[in-house]
Design a protein around this motif. Structure first.
Motif, short mmCIF file in Angstrom:
data_model
loop_
_atom_site.label_atom_id
_atom_site.label_comp_id
_atom_site.label_asym_id
_atom_site.label_seq_id
_atom_site.Cartn_x
_atom_site.Cartn_y
_atom_site.Cartn_z
N ILE A 37 0.80 -1.23 0.00
CA ILE A 37 0.00 0.00 0.00
C ILE A 37 0.83 1.28 0.00
O ILE A 37 0.30 2.36 -0.22
CB ILE A 37 -1.02 0.04 1.17
N THR A 38 2.13 1.16 0.21
CA THR A 38 2.98 2.35 0.26
C THR A 38 2.82 3.27 -0.95
O THR A 38 2.77 4.49 -0.78
CB THR A 38 4.45 1.97 0.51
N GLY A 46 8.23 11.93 3.17
CA GLY A 46 8.35 10.51 3.48
C GLY A 46 8.10 10.17 4.93
O GLY A 46 8.09 9.01 5.31
N THR A 47 7.88 11.19 5.76
CA THR A 47 7.67 10.97 7.19
C THR A 47 6.46 10.08 7.46
O THR A 47 6.52 9.20 8.32
CB THR A 47 7.53 12.31 7.93
N LEU A 48 5.39 10.28 6.74
CA LEU A 48 4.17 9.50 6.98
C LEU A 48 4.45 8.00 6.82
O LEU A 48 4.04 7.19 7.65
CB LEU A 48 3.05 9.95 6.04
N SER A 49 5.15 7.63 5.77
CA SER A 49 5.44 6.22 5.53
C SER A 49 6.51 5.65 6.43
O SER A 49 6.52 4.45 6.70
CB SER A 49 5.86 6.01 4.08
N THR A 50 7.42 6.49 6.90
CA THR A 50 8.51 5.97 7.71
C THR A 50 8.21 5.96 9.20
O THR A 50 8.97 5.35 9.96
CB THR A 50 9.82 6.75 7.46
N THR A 51 7.15 6.60 9.61
CA THR A 51 6.78 6.57 11.03
C THR A 51 5.57 5.66 11.19
O THR A 51 4.44 6.10 11.31
CB THR A 51 6.48 7.98 11.59
N THR A 52 5.85 4.37 11.18
CA THR A 52 4.80 3.36 11.30
C THR A 52 5.18 2.36 12.38
O THR A 52 6.35 2.19 12.72
CB THR A 52 4.59 2.60 9.99
N GLU A 53 4.16 1.70 12.89
CA GLU A 53 4.34 0.57 13.80
C GLU A 53 3.66 -0.61 13.14
O GLU A 53 2.47 -0.55 12.83
CB GLU A 53 3.71 0.85 15.16
N ILE A 54 4.41 -1.68 12.93
CA ILE A 54 3.88 -2.88 12.30
C ILE A 54 3.89 -4.00 13.32
O ILE A 54 4.89 -4.22 14.01
CB ILE A 54 4.70 -3.25 11.05
N ALA A 70 -1.19 11.93 10.65
CA ALA A 70 -1.61 10.74 9.90
C ALA A 70 -3.13 10.61 9.83
O ALA A 70 -3.68 10.37 8.75
CB ALA A 70 -1.00 9.49 10.52
N LYS A 71 -3.81 10.76 10.94
CA LYS A 71 -5.26 10.59 10.96
C LYS A 71 -5.95 11.63 10.09
O LYS A 71 -6.84 11.32 9.29
CB LYS A 71 -5.79 10.67 12.40
N ARG A 72 -5.52 12.87 10.22
CA ARG A 72 -6.09 13.95 9.42
C ARG A 72 -5.85 13.69 7.92
O ARG A 72 -6.74 13.89 7.10
CB ARG A 72 -5.45 15.28 9.86
#
Length: 119
Positions: A37-38, A46-54, A70-72
């Motif tokens: 989904i990236t 790129g911050t949105l994609s790199t600050t994730t918890e999987i 992210a939510k907004r």
């Protein structure tokens, strides 16, 4: 003359269900879904994609985007830039599902067939 056969199975069904709910499998699934989904995730720095918890805890795979905005970004269509991610959209997981869900299922099938699930 009659014939009868009795089949006794010694398969530990609860054990196999626990393995299917295993953190290892669902972490694999979450990582694969994140990868798929990236291209749909809006991108500027790129911050949105790199600050994730999987995670694969509790028998489910989750990808959490933890950037403060992210939510907004997820719920609002901001007319995203398309130069870095041409498929960028709000609700990116839903936008990706029609083309990426089958790929996720295929990847999970390969994971199981590879023996890594250890059933």
């Amino acid at each position: 003359m009659g014939f009868s056969m009795k089949i006794i199975s010694h398969i530990d069904v609860p054990l196999h269900l626990r393995r299917i709910r295993s953190e290892k499998l669902w972490t694999f699934a979450a990582n694969e879904w994140f990868r798929l989904i990236t291209p749909f995730v809006p991108m500027d720095t790129g911050t949105l994609s790199t600050t994730t918890e999987i995670s694969g805890e509790k028998g489910k795979g989750t990808v959490n985007y933890i950037a403060p905005y992210a939510k907004r970004t997820y719920y609002n269509d901001y007319n995203f830039r398309k130069d870095k991610h041409p498929k960028a959209s709000s609700e990116w997981d839903k936008a990706a599902a029609p083309t990426q869900k089958k790929k996720l299922i295929a990847a999970m099938q390969k994971y199981v067939e590879s023996g890594r699930l250890e059933l």
